[in-house]
Design an enzyme around this catalytic site. Structure first.
Site, mmCIF file in Angstrom:
data_model
loop_
_atom_site.group_PDB
_atom_site.id
_atom_site.type_symbol
_atom_site.label_atom_id
_atom_site.label_comp_id
_atom_site.label_asym_id
_atom_site.label_seq_id
_atom_site.Cartn_x
_atom_site.Cartn_y
_atom_site.Cartn_z
ATOM 1 C CE LYS A 85 43.245 44.166 34.447
ATOM 2 N NZ LYS A 85 42.466 43.145 35.153
HETATM 3 N N1 PMP Z 1 41.969 37.107 35.091
HETATM 4 C C1 PMP Z 1 41.171 38.182 35.100
HETATM 5 C C2 PMP Z 1 39.864 38.134 34.391
HETATM 6 C C3 PMP Z 1 41.559 39.354 35.779
HETATM 7 O O1 PMP Z 1 40.770 40.428 35.781
HETATM 8 C C4 PMP Z 1 42.787 39.352 36.475
HETATM 9 C C5 PMP Z 1 43.199 40.566 37.259
HETATM 10 N N2 PMP Z 1 43.871 41.493 36.467
HETATM 11 C C6 PMP Z 1 43.592 38.205 36.435
HETATM 12 C C7 PMP Z 1 43.144 37.100 35.738
HETATM 13 C C8 PMP Z 1 44.928 38.167 37.117
HETATM 14 O O2 PMP Z 1 45.846 38.967 36.406
HETATM 15 P P1 PMP Z 1 47.064 39.712 37.117
HETATM 16 O O3 PMP Z 1 47.865 38.669 37.827
HETATM 17 O O4 PMP Z 1 47.804 40.321 35.987
HETATM 18 O O5 PMP Z 1 46.481 40.694 38.045
#
Ligand code: PMP
Length: 294
Positions: free
Chosen positions: A149
């Site tokens: 991320k």
């Molecule tokens: N995909 C992307 C590209 C994201 O940025 C996020 C947000 N973090 C998610 C999926 C969802 O992940 P999470 O449930 O861990 O927030």
């Protein structure tokens, strides 16, 4: 508002970093978006673990332990007297020179912001949203693994602009070989004949913490859950569809590329999972306030 900046709680106006920070110059850094509900931080350990894995992958030394980071996040929410918050945890490479070389950046900047976020109006959670497939493809996993991320979200921002231009609420992003990958900040699910399906991470999809919790919740209800490649056709012809993410939570999808999904209203499993999610997030998580009483 008090912001955590490198170990200190500072006023918002004083929460400043250098214009030579490589996070600003190059998007060189990592982050997490986290939520707290009812005085508890949902999946805090998982978010911190993922942050450290992102940092490890880009050879960024955070310089504090995961336990210290967990305490810092809880202290930031506490310091702002919040029970229900959206938390942004950012670790940038830090101040360097104008060249790319990260070795010139001696110390990362660690920032924790606790605030509120509303992604969609309540009405859309009840009626469902529209998504469209956009031309911008998800990053190639061989170029930048989606599990990192990173502070560089341009790929997703372009997709978001394309969705907005097409008057849709969210962008459906495909992998380089045309399978459904994910949305700009959410994982994609659909229901077909009682089975719950989501995209596999090898397509270049972030392994969502909300998605993992939703899969567990569905299995606890006896639902068959699989992660397998699927196409837009499968979504168009699904009985139900929804997106998951920390900021979006669980949002029903009722229209994909102008095709109505199922009955055109949020499906039964989607509604049940939204209820389960609400129950769990109200009762589970890392306690913010009990810690200070110890
Ligand atoms: N995909 C992307 C590209 C994201 O940025 C996020 C947000 N973090 C998610 C999926 C969802 O992940 P999470 O449930 O861990 O927030």
């Amino acid at each position: 508002m008090k912001i955590y900046l490198n170990g200190n709680m500072v006023n918002r106006e004083d929460a400043k970093v250098s214009v030579f920070d490589h996070g600003f110059l190059y998007g060189d850094g990592v982050f997490e978006g986290i939520r707290s509900y009812n005085g508890r931080i949902w999946k805090l350990e998982e978010h911190v673990k993922r942050l450290y894995a992102s940092a490890h992958t880009i050879l960024l030394q955070i310089g504090m332990s995961q336990r210290e980071m967990i305490d810092a996040v809880a202290a930031t929410v506490r310091g702002n007297n919040l029970h229900d918050a959206y938390i942004r945890l950012v670790v940038s490479r830090g101040e360097g020179d104008l060249g790319l070389d990260p070795r010139k950046c001696s110390k990362p900047n660690i920032i924790i912001i606790a605030d509120k976020i509303v992604l969609y109006p309540q009405e859309l959670y009840e009626k469902g949203i529209q998504v469209v497939t956009v031309p911008t493809r998800r990053n190639l996993p061989e170029a930048l693994n989606a599990q990192v991320k990173s502070l560089n979200y341009l790929n997703n921002i372009l997709a978001k602009i394309e969705a907005t231009n097409a008057h849709a609420q969210e962008a459906l992003m495909l992998s380089s070989d045309g399978y459904v990958a994910e949305c700009t900040g959410e994982n994609v699910f659909f229901v077909r004949e009682g089975q719950l399906v989501t995209s596999p991470v090898h397509l270049g999809v972030l392994k969502g913490i909300t998605a993992t919790a939703v899969m567990d919740m569905a299995r606890a209800r006896g639902v068959d859950v699989v992660d397998q490649t699927f196409t837009r056709y499968d979504l168009w012809n699904a009985d139900e569809a929804f997106l998951t993410g920390t900021a979006a939570e669980i949002v029903p999808v009722v229209m994909v590329d102008g095709r109505q999904v199922g009955s055109g209203t949020p499906g039964e499993l989607t509604r049940k999972l939204r209820e389960d999610f609400k129950t769990l997030t109200q009762s589970e998580g890392y306690p913010i306030y009990e810690v200070s009483k110890q």
